[in-house]
Design a protein around this motif. Structure first.
Motif, PDB file in Angstrom:
ATOM      1  N   ARG A  22       0.835  -1.217   0.000  1.00 30.62           N
ATOM      2  CA  ARG A  22       0.000   0.000   0.000  1.00 30.62           C
ATOM      3  C   ARG A  22       0.864   1.260   0.000  1.00 30.62           C
ATOM      4  O   ARG A  22       0.533   2.245  -0.636  1.00 30.62           O
ATOM      5  CB  ARG A  22      -0.924   0.008   1.218  1.00 30.62           C
ATOM      6  N   MET A  23       1.961   1.230   0.746  1.00 31.17           N
ATOM      7  CA  MET A  23       2.837   2.399   0.833  1.00 31.17           C
ATOM      8  C   MET A  23       3.531   2.674  -0.488  1.00 31.17           C
ATOM      9  O   MET A  23       3.663   3.801  -0.911  1.00 31.17           O
ATOM     10  CB  MET A  23       3.954   2.135   1.857  1.00 31.17           C
ATOM     11  N   ARG A  24       4.006   1.589  -1.111  1.00 29.70           N
ATOM     12  CA  ARG A  24       4.836   1.767  -2.302  1.00 29.70           C
ATOM     13  C   ARG A  24       4.046   1.723  -3.602  1.00 29.70           C
ATOM     14  O   ARG A  24       4.519   2.164  -4.627  1.00 29.70           O
ATOM     15  CB  ARG A  24       5.938   0.704  -2.334  1.00 29.70           C
ATOM     16  N   ARG A  25       2.854   1.115  -3.560  1.00 32.10           N
ATOM     17  CA  ARG A  25       1.972   0.962  -4.731  1.00 32.10           C
ATOM     18  C   ARG A  25       2.558   0.028  -5.789  1.00 32.10           C
ATOM     19  O   ARG A  25       1.866  -0.484  -6.630  1.00 32.10           O
ATOM     20  CB  ARG A  25       1.664   2.319  -5.409  1.00 32.10           C
ATOM     21  N   GLY A  41      -6.872 -10.248  -8.730  1.00 38.18           N
ATOM     22  CA  GLY A  41      -7.049  -8.945  -9.386  1.00 38.18           C
ATOM     23  C   GLY A  41      -6.695  -7.764  -8.500  1.00 38.18           C
ATOM     24  O   GLY A  41      -7.039  -6.624  -8.813  1.00 38.18           O
ATOM     25  N   VAL A  42      -5.997  -8.035  -7.374  1.00 40.07           N
ATOM     26  CA  VAL A  42      -5.607  -6.938  -6.472  1.00 40.07           C
ATOM     27  C   VAL A  42      -4.357  -6.242  -7.015  1.00 40.07           C
ATOM     28  O   VAL A  42      -4.201  -5.032  -6.885  1.00 40.07           O
ATOM     29  CB  VAL A  42      -5.356  -7.471  -5.034  1.00 40.07           C
ATOM     30  N   LEU A  53      -6.146  -2.559  -6.719  1.00 39.70           N
ATOM     31  CA  LEU A  53      -7.352  -2.460  -5.907  1.00 39.70           C
ATOM     32  C   LEU A  53      -6.951  -2.335  -4.441  1.00 39.70           C
ATOM     33  O   LEU A  53      -6.503  -3.303  -3.837  1.00 39.70           O
ATOM     34  CB  LEU A  53      -8.175  -3.747  -6.129  1.00 39.70           C
ATOM     35  N   ASP A  54      -7.063  -1.102  -3.917  1.00 40.05           N
ATOM     36  CA  ASP A  54      -6.681  -0.904  -2.512  1.00 40.05           C
ATOM     37  C   ASP A  54      -7.882  -1.177  -1.622  1.00 40.05           C
ATOM     38  O   ASP A  54      -8.783  -0.355  -1.499  1.00 40.05           O
ATOM     39  CB  ASP A  54      -6.165   0.530  -2.323  1.00 40.05           C
ATOM     40  N   ARG A  90      -7.124   7.678   3.962  1.00 36.76           N
ATOM     41  CA  ARG A  90      -6.949   6.343   3.363  1.00 36.76           C
ATOM     42  C   ARG A  90      -5.867   5.564   4.098  1.00 36.76           C
ATOM     43  O   ARG A  90      -6.023   4.393   4.411  1.00 36.76           O
ATOM     44  CB  ARG A  90      -6.596   6.469   1.882  1.00 36.76           C
ATOM     45  N   GLU A  91      -4.747   6.254   4.378  1.00 43.24           N
ATOM     46  CA  GLU A  91      -3.651   5.553   5.060  1.00 43.24           C
ATOM     47  C   GLU A  91      -4.033   5.171   6.484  1.00 43.24           C
ATOM     48  O   GLU A  91      -3.498   4.225   7.036  1.00 43.24           O
ATOM     49  CB  GLU A  91      -2.380   6.409   5.065  1.00 43.24           C
TER      50      GLU A  91
END
Lengths: 180, 242
Positions: free
Chosen positions: A88-91, A120-121, A133-134, B81-82
Protein backbone atom coordinates in the motif's frame (compact mmCIF):
# COMPACT_ATOMS: atom_id res chain seq x y z
CA UNK A 1 -0.90 11.35 42.89
CA UNK A 2 -2.71 14.32 41.35
CA UNK A 3 -3.52 14.50 37.65
CA UNK A 4 -2.79 17.89 36.02
CA UNK A 5 -5.92 19.74 34.92
CA UNK A 6 -4.31 20.78 31.62
CA UNK A 7 -4.24 17.17 30.36
CA UNK A 8 -6.69 16.02 27.70
CA UNK A 9 -9.49 13.83 29.04
CA UNK A 10 -8.15 10.67 27.35
CA UNK A 11 -4.72 11.32 28.81
CA UNK A 12 -6.20 11.84 32.28
CA UNK A 13 -7.81 8.42 32.00
CA UNK A 14 -4.60 6.91 30.63
CA UNK A 15 -2.64 8.29 33.58
CA UNK A 16 -5.28 7.10 36.04
CA UNK A 17 -5.20 3.58 34.56
CA UNK A 18 -1.40 3.52 34.85
CA UNK A 19 -1.60 4.62 38.47
CA UNK A 20 -4.21 2.00 39.36
CA UNK A 21 -2.25 -0.70 37.54
CA UNK A 22 0.90 0.28 39.41
CA UNK A 23 -0.65 -1.19 42.56
CA UNK A 24 -2.19 -4.30 40.99
CA UNK A 25 -2.54 -6.31 37.80
CA UNK A 26 -6.13 -5.29 37.11
CA UNK A 27 -7.96 -1.97 37.13
CA UNK A 28 -11.71 -1.77 37.56
CA UNK A 29 -13.68 1.12 36.06
CA UNK A 30 -14.65 2.20 39.61
CA UNK A 31 -11.01 2.48 40.67
CA UNK A 32 -10.12 4.27 37.44
CA UNK A 33 -12.97 6.78 37.86
CA UNK A 34 -11.96 7.43 41.50
CA UNK A 35 -8.32 7.92 40.49
CA UNK A 36 -9.25 10.23 37.60
CA UNK A 37 -11.80 12.07 39.80
CA UNK A 38 -14.61 11.49 37.33
CA UNK A 39 -17.65 13.12 38.95
CA UNK A 40 -20.54 13.26 36.51
CA UNK A 41 -22.42 10.62 34.57
CA UNK A 42 -21.44 12.38 31.35
CA UNK A 43 -17.74 12.13 32.23
CA UNK A 44 -18.27 8.51 33.24
CA UNK A 45 -19.48 7.82 29.69
CA UNK A 46 -16.50 9.69 28.26
CA UNK A 47 -14.21 7.60 30.46
CA UNK A 48 -15.75 4.37 29.16
CA UNK A 49 -15.33 5.61 25.59
CA UNK A 50 -11.69 6.44 26.27
CA UNK A 51 -11.15 2.97 27.78
CA UNK A 52 -12.79 1.42 24.74
CA UNK A 53 -10.50 3.43 22.43
CA UNK A 54 -7.46 2.35 24.42
CA UNK A 55 -8.56 -1.28 24.17
CA UNK A 56 -9.10 -0.96 20.41
CA UNK A 57 -5.70 0.65 20.04
CA UNK A 58 -4.11 -2.31 21.83
CA UNK A 59 -2.98 -0.35 24.91
CA UNK A 60 -5.30 -2.21 27.27
CA UNK A 61 -7.00 -5.58 27.35
CA UNK A 62 -10.50 -6.11 28.72
CA UNK A 63 -10.20 -8.93 31.28
CA UNK A 64 -13.95 -9.06 31.98
CA UNK A 65 -16.69 -6.44 31.88
CA UNK A 66 -15.55 -3.38 33.80
CA UNK A 67 -12.05 -4.71 34.47
CA UNK A 68 -8.95 -3.85 32.43
CA UNK A 69 -5.33 -4.94 32.39
CA UNK A 70 -2.29 -3.99 30.37
CA UNK A 71 -2.36 -5.61 26.93
CA UNK A 72 0.15 -8.40 26.44
CA UNK A 73 3.12 -7.25 24.39
CA UNK A 74 2.62 -7.92 20.71
CA UNK A 75 4.65 -10.65 19.06
CA UNK A 76 6.31 -10.16 15.69
CA UNK A 77 3.90 -8.70 13.18
CA UNK A 78 2.07 -11.06 10.85
CA UNK A 79 4.20 -11.09 7.70
CA UNK A 80 1.18 -10.98 5.39
CA UNK A 81 0.09 -7.74 7.04
CA UNK A 82 3.61 -6.29 6.83
CA UNK A 83 3.75 -7.14 3.11
CA UNK A 84 0.29 -5.65 2.58
CA UNK A 85 1.30 -2.40 4.29
CA UNK A 86 4.44 -2.21 2.18
CA UNK A 87 2.43 -2.78 -0.97
CA UNK A 88 0.00 0.00 0.00
CA UNK A 89 2.84 2.40 0.83
CA UNK A 90 4.84 1.77 -2.30
CA UNK A 91 1.97 0.96 -4.73
CA UNK A 92 4.51 -0.99 -6.78
CA UNK A 93 6.73 -3.71 -5.33
CA UNK A 94 9.00 -6.46 -6.53
CA UNK A 95 9.57 -9.81 -4.86
CA UNK A 96 13.03 -8.55 -3.84
CA UNK A 97 11.48 -5.49 -2.16
CA UNK A 98 9.31 -7.71 0.02
CA UNK A 99 12.17 -10.09 0.79
CA UNK A 100 14.30 -7.13 1.86
CA UNK A 101 11.75 -5.03 3.69
CA UNK A 102 9.38 -7.60 5.19
CA UNK A 103 12.11 -10.19 5.81
CA UNK A 104 10.21 -13.04 4.21
CA UNK A 105 11.41 -15.91 2.04
CA UNK A 106 11.51 -15.31 -1.70
CA UNK A 107 9.09 -18.16 -2.44
CA UNK A 108 6.63 -16.91 0.16
CA UNK A 109 6.63 -13.35 -1.23
CA UNK A 110 6.29 -14.65 -4.78
CA UNK A 111 3.37 -16.92 -3.90
CA UNK A 112 1.65 -14.11 -1.98
CA UNK A 113 1.97 -11.70 -4.89
CA UNK A 114 0.81 -14.34 -7.37
CA UNK A 115 -2.28 -15.02 -5.27
CA UNK A 116 -3.04 -11.29 -5.18
CA UNK A 117 -2.57 -11.14 -8.95
CA UNK A 118 -5.05 -14.02 -9.39
CA UNK A 119 -7.53 -12.05 -7.25
CA UNK A 120 -7.05 -8.95 -9.39
CA UNK A 121 -5.61 -6.94 -6.47
CA UNK A 122 -2.25 -6.43 -8.20
CA UNK A 123 -1.08 -6.61 -11.79
CA UNK A 124 2.25 -8.10 -12.77
CA UNK A 125 4.36 -5.92 -15.00
CA UNK A 126 7.76 -7.46 -15.64
CA UNK A 127 9.36 -8.01 -12.26
CA UNK A 128 7.11 -5.51 -10.50
CA UNK A 129 3.59 -5.87 -9.16
CA UNK A 130 1.32 -2.80 -9.24
CA UNK A 131 -1.47 -2.32 -6.72
CA UNK A 132 -4.76 -2.04 -8.61
CA UNK A 133 -7.35 -2.46 -5.91
CA UNK A 134 -6.68 -0.90 -2.51
CA UNK A 135 -9.03 -2.73 -0.19
CA UNK A 136 -7.54 -0.95 2.88
CA UNK A 137 -7.75 -4.16 4.93
CA UNK A 138 -5.50 -7.01 3.76
CA UNK A 139 -7.48 -9.39 1.53
CA UNK A 140 -8.29 -12.78 3.02
CA UNK A 141 -6.15 -15.29 1.17
CA UNK A 142 -7.69 -18.70 1.60
CA UNK A 143 -6.31 -20.36 -1.56
CA UNK A 144 -3.51 -22.11 0.31
CA UNK A 145 -5.75 -22.95 3.25
CA UNK A 146 -8.21 -24.62 0.83
CA UNK A 147 -5.39 -26.60 -0.74
CA UNK A 148 -4.14 -27.75 2.66
CA UNK A 149 -7.68 -28.62 3.78
CA UNK A 150 -8.22 -30.76 0.63
CA UNK A 151 -4.87 -32.48 1.19
CA UNK A 152 -5.77 -33.25 4.82
CA UNK A 153 -9.14 -34.65 3.73
CA UNK A 154 -7.43 -36.87 1.17
CA UNK A 155 -4.94 -38.11 3.76
CA UNK A 156 -7.78 -38.77 6.19
CA UNK A 157 -9.64 -40.85 3.61
CA UNK A 158 -6.50 -42.82 2.78
CA UNK A 159 -5.90 -43.46 6.49
CA UNK A 160 -9.51 -44.63 6.94
CA UNK A 161 -9.16 -47.09 4.04
CA UNK A 162 -5.86 -48.38 5.45
CA UNK A 163 -7.41 -48.71 8.90
CA UNK A 164 -10.34 -50.70 7.46
CA UNK A 165 -7.98 -53.03 5.61
CA UNK A 166 -5.85 -53.48 8.75
CA UNK A 167 -8.96 -54.26 10.84
CA UNK A 168 -10.06 -56.84 8.27
CA UNK A 169 -6.59 -58.44 8.22
CA UNK A 170 -6.53 -58.47 12.02
CA UNK A 171 -9.93 -60.19 12.03
CA UNK A 172 -8.69 -62.84 9.60
CA UNK A 173 -5.55 -63.36 11.73
CA UNK A 174 -7.59 -63.66 14.93
CA UNK A 175 -9.89 -66.16 13.25
CA UNK A 176 -6.91 -68.18 12.07
CA UNK A 177 -5.45 -68.21 15.61
CA UNK A 178 -8.78 -69.29 17.07
CA UNK A 179 -9.07 -72.12 14.56
CA UNK A 180 -5.66 -73.54 15.51
CA UNK B 1 32.48 -23.00 -7.01
CA UNK B 2 29.73 -21.34 -5.03
CA UNK B 3 28.09 -18.53 -6.96
CA UNK B 4 28.12 -15.13 -5.27
CA UNK B 5 24.68 -13.62 -5.08
CA UNK B 6 23.70 -10.23 -3.73
CA UNK B 7 20.46 -11.04 -1.96
CA UNK B 8 17.93 -8.39 -0.99
CA UNK B 9 18.74 -7.58 2.61
CA UNK B 10 17.79 -4.68 4.81
CA UNK B 11 20.94 -3.76 6.68
CA UNK B 12 21.06 -1.89 9.98
CA UNK B 13 23.39 0.87 8.92
CA UNK B 14 24.33 3.80 11.14
CA UNK B 15 21.46 5.81 9.63
CA UNK B 16 18.93 3.07 10.42
CA UNK B 17 20.13 2.88 14.03
CA UNK B 18 19.90 6.67 14.35
CA UNK B 19 16.39 6.55 12.91
CA UNK B 20 15.27 3.99 15.48
CA UNK B 21 16.83 6.05 18.27
CA UNK B 22 14.93 9.09 16.98
CA UNK B 23 11.55 7.33 17.01
CA UNK B 24 12.26 5.99 20.51
CA UNK B 25 13.11 9.48 21.69
CA UNK B 26 9.87 10.81 20.18
CA UNK B 27 7.91 8.16 22.06
CA UNK B 28 9.40 9.38 25.33
CA UNK B 29 7.58 12.69 25.04
CA UNK B 30 4.20 11.07 24.42
CA UNK B 31 1.19 13.14 25.40
CA UNK B 32 1.98 16.31 23.50
CA UNK B 33 2.09 17.29 19.84
CA UNK B 34 5.60 16.83 18.52
CA UNK B 35 7.51 16.49 15.31
CA UNK B 36 10.55 14.73 14.00
CA UNK B 37 12.34 15.85 10.86
CA UNK B 38 14.48 13.53 8.76
CA UNK B 39 16.44 15.02 5.89
CA UNK B 40 19.05 13.70 3.50
CA UNK B 41 20.04 13.45 -0.12
CA UNK B 42 18.25 11.04 -2.44
CA UNK B 43 19.54 7.48 -2.37
CA UNK B 44 20.56 7.38 1.26
CA UNK B 45 17.73 5.10 2.37
CA UNK B 46 15.38 7.52 4.18
CA UNK B 47 12.23 6.25 2.51
CA UNK B 48 13.13 2.58 2.77
CA UNK B 49 14.04 2.92 6.44
CA UNK B 50 10.81 4.76 7.26
CA UNK B 51 8.71 2.28 5.26
CA UNK B 52 10.29 -0.73 6.96
CA UNK B 53 9.69 0.88 10.36
CA UNK B 54 6.13 1.86 9.48
CA UNK B 55 5.22 -1.55 8.05
CA UNK B 56 6.55 -3.42 11.06
CA UNK B 57 5.07 -1.07 13.64
CA UNK B 58 1.63 -0.49 12.10
CA UNK B 59 2.39 3.18 11.46
CA UNK B 60 1.03 5.40 8.75
CA UNK B 61 3.31 6.39 5.89
CA UNK B 62 2.08 9.00 3.46
CA UNK B 63 3.95 10.22 0.42
CA UNK B 64 2.82 13.70 -0.60
CA UNK B 65 1.99 14.18 -4.25
CA UNK B 66 2.61 17.41 -6.16
CA UNK B 67 -0.99 17.35 -7.33
CA UNK B 68 -2.11 18.04 -3.74
CA UNK B 69 -0.48 21.48 -3.94
CA UNK B 70 -3.71 23.21 -4.82
CA UNK B 71 -5.93 21.79 -2.10
CA UNK B 72 -5.63 20.51 1.43
CA UNK B 73 -8.60 18.21 0.90
CA UNK B 74 -6.64 15.70 -1.18
CA UNK B 75 -3.89 15.66 1.42
CA UNK B 76 -6.45 14.98 4.17
CA UNK B 77 -8.17 12.32 2.09
CA UNK B 78 -4.79 10.69 1.48
CA UNK B 79 -4.21 10.63 5.24
CA UNK B 80 -7.71 9.20 5.75
CA UNK B 81 -6.95 6.34 3.36
CA UNK B 82 -3.65 5.55 5.06
CA UNK B 83 -5.39 5.62 8.43
CA UNK B 84 -7.81 2.99 7.12
CA UNK B 85 -10.83 5.31 6.97
CA UNK B 86 -12.93 3.34 4.51
CA UNK B 87 -14.90 6.19 2.93
CA UNK B 88 -12.82 9.37 3.17
CA UNK B 89 -15.16 12.40 3.32
CA UNK B 90 -15.32 14.82 0.41
CA UNK B 91 -15.34 17.97 2.54
CA UNK B 92 -12.33 19.51 4.24
CA UNK B 93 -13.73 19.82 7.77
CA UNK B 94 -15.24 16.33 7.71
CA UNK B 95 -12.00 14.87 6.37
CA UNK B 96 -10.05 16.72 9.07
CA UNK B 97 -12.33 15.33 11.79
CA UNK B 98 -12.07 11.82 10.33
CA UNK B 99 -8.26 12.09 10.46
CA UNK B 100 -8.44 13.36 14.06
CA UNK B 101 -10.64 10.44 15.12
CA UNK B 102 -8.46 7.89 13.37
CA UNK B 103 -5.28 9.36 14.86
CA UNK B 104 -6.71 9.22 18.38
CA UNK B 105 -7.68 5.58 17.85
CA UNK B 106 -4.33 4.49 16.49
CA UNK B 107 -2.69 4.70 19.92
CA UNK B 108 0.03 7.32 19.52
CA UNK B 109 2.08 5.58 16.87
CA UNK B 110 4.13 8.02 14.76
CA UNK B 111 2.87 9.15 11.38
CA UNK B 112 5.45 9.44 8.61
CA UNK B 113 4.92 12.07 5.93
CA UNK B 114 7.29 12.18 3.01
CA UNK B 115 8.11 15.08 0.71
CA UNK B 116 5.83 17.63 2.36
CA UNK B 117 8.28 20.30 1.20
CA UNK B 118 6.63 19.99 -2.23
CA UNK B 119 3.41 21.40 -0.76
CA UNK B 120 2.60 24.93 0.47
CA UNK B 121 3.14 25.92 4.10
CA UNK B 122 -0.57 25.63 4.82
CA UNK B 123 -0.18 21.85 4.73
CA UNK B 124 2.49 22.12 7.42
CA UNK B 125 0.04 24.10 9.55
CA UNK B 126 -2.46 21.28 9.08
CA UNK B 127 0.10 18.78 10.35
CA UNK B 128 0.77 21.03 13.34
CA UNK B 129 -2.95 21.20 14.15
CA UNK B 130 -3.33 17.45 13.86
CA UNK B 131 -0.31 16.84 16.05
CA UNK B 132 -1.46 19.34 18.68
CA UNK B 133 -5.03 18.08 18.81
CA UNK B 134 -4.22 14.38 18.94
CA UNK B 135 -0.77 14.41 20.59
CA UNK B 136 0.39 12.14 17.76
CA UNK B 137 4.02 12.32 16.69
CA UNK B 138 4.57 13.27 13.07
CA UNK B 139 7.85 12.54 11.34
CA UNK B 140 8.50 14.59 8.21
CA UNK B 141 10.89 13.07 5.70
CA UNK B 142 12.43 14.92 2.81
CA UNK B 143 15.48 16.31 1.10
CA UNK B 144 17.55 19.23 2.40
CA UNK B 145 14.91 21.84 1.47
CA UNK B 146 12.60 20.38 4.13
CA UNK B 147 14.67 21.91 6.92
CA UNK B 148 14.23 25.50 5.70
CA UNK B 149 10.60 24.79 4.80
CA UNK B 150 9.85 23.77 8.41
CA UNK B 151 11.98 26.58 9.86
CA UNK B 152 9.87 29.14 8.01
CA UNK B 153 6.87 28.13 10.05
CA UNK B 154 8.10 29.06 13.52
CA UNK B 155 5.32 27.24 15.34
CA UNK B 156 6.35 24.05 13.55
CA UNK B 157 10.02 24.48 14.27
CA UNK B 158 9.25 24.97 17.99
CA UNK B 159 7.60 21.59 18.05
CA UNK B 160 10.42 19.78 16.28
CA UNK B 161 11.77 17.62 19.06
CA UNK B 162 13.99 15.44 16.92
CA UNK B 163 16.08 16.25 13.88
CA UNK B 164 18.03 13.65 11.95
CA UNK B 165 20.18 13.98 8.87
CA UNK B 166 20.76 10.82 6.87
CA UNK B 167 24.50 10.87 6.29
CA UNK B 168 26.37 9.27 3.42
CA UNK B 169 27.07 5.57 3.92
CA UNK B 170 30.35 5.02 5.71
CA UNK B 171 33.08 2.54 4.75
CA UNK B 172 32.01 0.37 7.69
CA UNK B 173 28.42 0.34 6.42
CA UNK B 174 29.62 -0.86 3.00
CA UNK B 175 31.69 -3.67 4.54
CA UNK B 176 28.69 -4.72 6.65
CA UNK B 177 26.31 -4.59 3.66
CA UNK B 178 28.64 -6.73 1.50
CA UNK B 179 28.97 -9.23 4.32
CA UNK B 180 25.26 -9.50 5.07
CA UNK B 181 23.87 -9.31 1.53
CA UNK B 182 26.51 -11.23 -0.42
CA UNK B 183 28.63 -12.93 2.25
CA UNK B 184 31.59 -11.07 0.79
CA UNK B 185 34.51 -10.08 2.98
CA UNK B 186 35.55 -6.74 1.51
CA UNK B 187 38.88 -5.31 2.54
CA UNK B 188 38.75 -1.73 3.87
CA UNK B 189 40.67 -0.72 0.73
CA UNK B 190 37.99 -2.09 -1.64
CA UNK B 191 35.22 -0.67 0.55
CA UNK B 192 36.94 2.73 0.42
CA UNK B 193 37.01 2.56 -3.39
CA UNK B 194 33.28 1.71 -3.52
CA UNK B 195 32.65 4.48 -1.00
CA UNK B 196 34.51 7.20 -2.87
CA UNK B 197 32.99 6.29 -6.24
CA UNK B 198 29.44 6.20 -4.84
CA UNK B 199 29.68 9.23 -2.59
CA UNK B 200 27.96 7.14 0.08
CA UNK B 201 24.83 6.70 -2.04
CA UNK B 202 23.21 3.40 -1.10
CA UNK B 203 21.71 2.73 -4.55
CA UNK B 204 25.08 3.20 -6.27
CA UNK B 205 26.84 0.98 -3.72
CA UNK B 206 24.22 -1.72 -4.31
CA UNK B 207 24.69 -1.49 -8.09
CA UNK B 208 28.51 -1.58 -7.85
CA UNK B 209 28.44 -4.51 -5.46
CA UNK B 210 26.14 -6.41 -7.84
CA UNK B 211 28.59 -5.75 -10.68
CA UNK B 212 31.52 -6.86 -8.54
CA UNK B 213 29.70 -10.10 -7.67
CA UNK B 214 28.90 -10.71 -11.36
CA UNK B 215 32.53 -10.18 -12.31
CA UNK B 216 33.76 -12.48 -9.56
CA UNK B 217 31.34 -15.17 -10.73
CA UNK B 218 32.54 -14.74 -14.31
CA UNK B 219 36.18 -15.00 -13.22
CA UNK B 220 35.42 -17.92 -10.92
CA UNK B 221 37.00 -16.29 -7.90
CA UNK B 222 35.85 -15.80 -4.33
CA UNK B 223 38.40 -13.10 -3.52
CA UNK B 224 37.43 -9.58 -4.45
CA UNK B 225 40.42 -7.53 -5.53
CA UNK B 226 40.98 -3.81 -5.95
CA UNK B 227 41.32 -4.25 -9.72
CA UNK B 228 38.01 -6.12 -9.98
CA UNK B 229 36.31 -3.44 -7.87
CA UNK B 230 37.63 -0.68 -10.13
CA UNK B 231 36.47 -2.51 -13.27
CA UNK B 232 33.05 -3.15 -11.68
CA UNK B 233 32.65 0.55 -10.92
CA UNK B 234 33.77 1.52 -14.43
CA UNK B 235 31.29 -0.94 -15.94
CA UNK B 236 28.46 0.43 -13.81
CA UNK B 237 29.16 3.96 -14.95
CA UNK B 238 29.21 2.84 -18.57
CA UNK B 239 25.91 1.06 -18.13
CA UNK B 240 27.04 -2.54 -18.05
CA UNK B 241 28.29 -4.32 -21.15
CA UNK B 242 28.69 -1.33 -23.47
Amino acid sequence: MGIPQSMSFANKIRTAVKEVLASGREASTINISLQAKVMTGKDQKRMLNALCDMTNAGELARVRPGVYALAAPRGPENKNKVMWRLLRMRRRVTVDDLVEMAEVKELYAEEWLRTLARRGVVRKDGKAFHLLLDTVEPPELTDNADKIRALREKKKQAAAIAMEAATKALGVAMQAINEL
Amino acid sequence: MKEIRVSPKFVNTRNVRNFQAMTDALALSAGEGRLGVVIGQAGRGKTRTAQVYAANNRCVFLRCLSIWRTSELDFLRGLCRELNVKNPPHRKDAAFTAVLDALILQGGRPVFIEEIEKLPKLHLELVRDLSDLTAAAFVLIGEEELESHVQQVRRMWNRTFQFLEFAALGVGDIIMYAKEAAELELSPEIAAILHSSSGGNFRVVKRDLQNLANMMNAKGTLDPTVELAKIAIKQSLQGGGK
